[in-house]
Design an enzyme around this catalytic site. Structure first.
Site, short mmCIF file in Angstrom:
data_model
loop_
_atom_site.label_atom_id
_atom_site.label_comp_id
_atom_site.label_asym_id
_atom_site.label_seq_id
_atom_site.Cartn_x
_atom_site.Cartn_y
_atom_site.Cartn_z
CG ASP A 99 2.16 9.97 4.74
OD1 ASP A 99 1.36 10.37 5.59
OD2 ASP A 99 3.40 10.00 4.88
CG HIS A 129 -8.38 5.71 6.36
ND1 HIS A 129 -7.10 6.20 6.27
CD2 HIS A 129 -9.20 6.81 6.48
CE1 HIS A 129 -7.12 7.53 6.33
NE2 HIS A 129 -8.38 7.91 6.46
CG LEU A 133 8.37 -7.64 13.97
CD1 LEU A 133 9.63 -6.94 13.46
CD2 LEU A 133 7.35 -7.78 12.84
#
Length: 230
Positions: free
Chosen positions: A2, A19, A113
């Site tokens: 956020d 963004h 990962l």
């Protein structure tokens, strides 16, 4: 993840600028997680509620998803990162679906990962889809729905085959779950950080992990060493 819009606004720039900076934070975080020995990392990239945002912003978010995967897929694979995209794919365009399939297929054998990208994801939607799939199987097999177990439900979720998250991190000071992994996060620890997502880096990740490590997890029981008497 956020704070992209607020981060951009504080700099007098449009939300799209935030963004784009957020994508760079994603790159830093994936590398930092691998360096710190994290085995599973889930990033909440686009929620099922984000469709209510302005059309231009939704378009930009989809464009950034394409940009990230297209630009970084080869590097992620070279570093042993396996990609899985969580969320409802029924309403996605063919180009996005093709990109998802390519990323998952090319990275399928990687083991360093597990990177989950929650895209068009909402936990209530995930649960609805899982319950529907399990109920359909019960009907086909003539089973009593009361026989449905938690393991069967977990196996129908988007995260099937993965452990539940130990730690949920939320940035920018927001302190709510926002329809994220409602089933899986039942016993997760939560860390809420004041930093905006575009500023997130290895130091912030280490801080969150350090906070997590200082806690005692009881899973509904007691810590015999500390809770001698009640």
């Amino acid at each position: 993840m956020d704070g992209n819009g607020r981060w951009a606004a504080a700099r007098g720039r449009p939300r799209s600028y935030g963004h784009k900076a957020g994508v760079e934070a994603v790159r830093r975080t994936v590398k930092a997680a691998a360096d710190l020995g994290v085995e599973y990392l889930t990033l909440f990239a686009f929620s099922s509620e984000n469709w209510s945002r302005p059309r231009e912003e939704v378009r930009d978010l989809f464009g950034l998803m394409k940009f990230f995967v297209t630009r970084d897929l080869a590097e992620l694979c070279a570093n042993g990162v396996r990609i899985r995209v969580l969320g409802d794919r029924s309403g996605l365009s063919s180009d996005i679906l093709g990109l998802i399939e390519t990323a998952e297929t090319k990275s399928r054998q990687n083991t360093a990962l597990q990177l989950n990208i929650a895209f068009n994801y909402g936990a209530r939607n995930e649960l609805r889809r899982a319950f529907a799939a399990v109920a359909k199987r019960c009907a086909e097999e003539g089973r009593d729905p009361s026989q449905i177990g938690e393991d069967e439900i977990a196996a129908a979720l988007d995260t099937a085959g993965q452990p539940d998250p130990d730690l949920v991190i939320r940035t920018s000071g927001e302190m709510r779950l926002s329809n994220f992994m409602l089933w899986q996060a039942a016993y997760a620890e939560f860390v809420f950080l004041p930093c905006m997502w575009p500023d997130f880096d290895k130091e912030w990740l280490q801080r969150a992990i350090s906070e997590f490590s200082s806690r005692t997890r009881r899973y509904g029981g007691i810590d015999a060493a500390k809770d001698v008497a009640l």
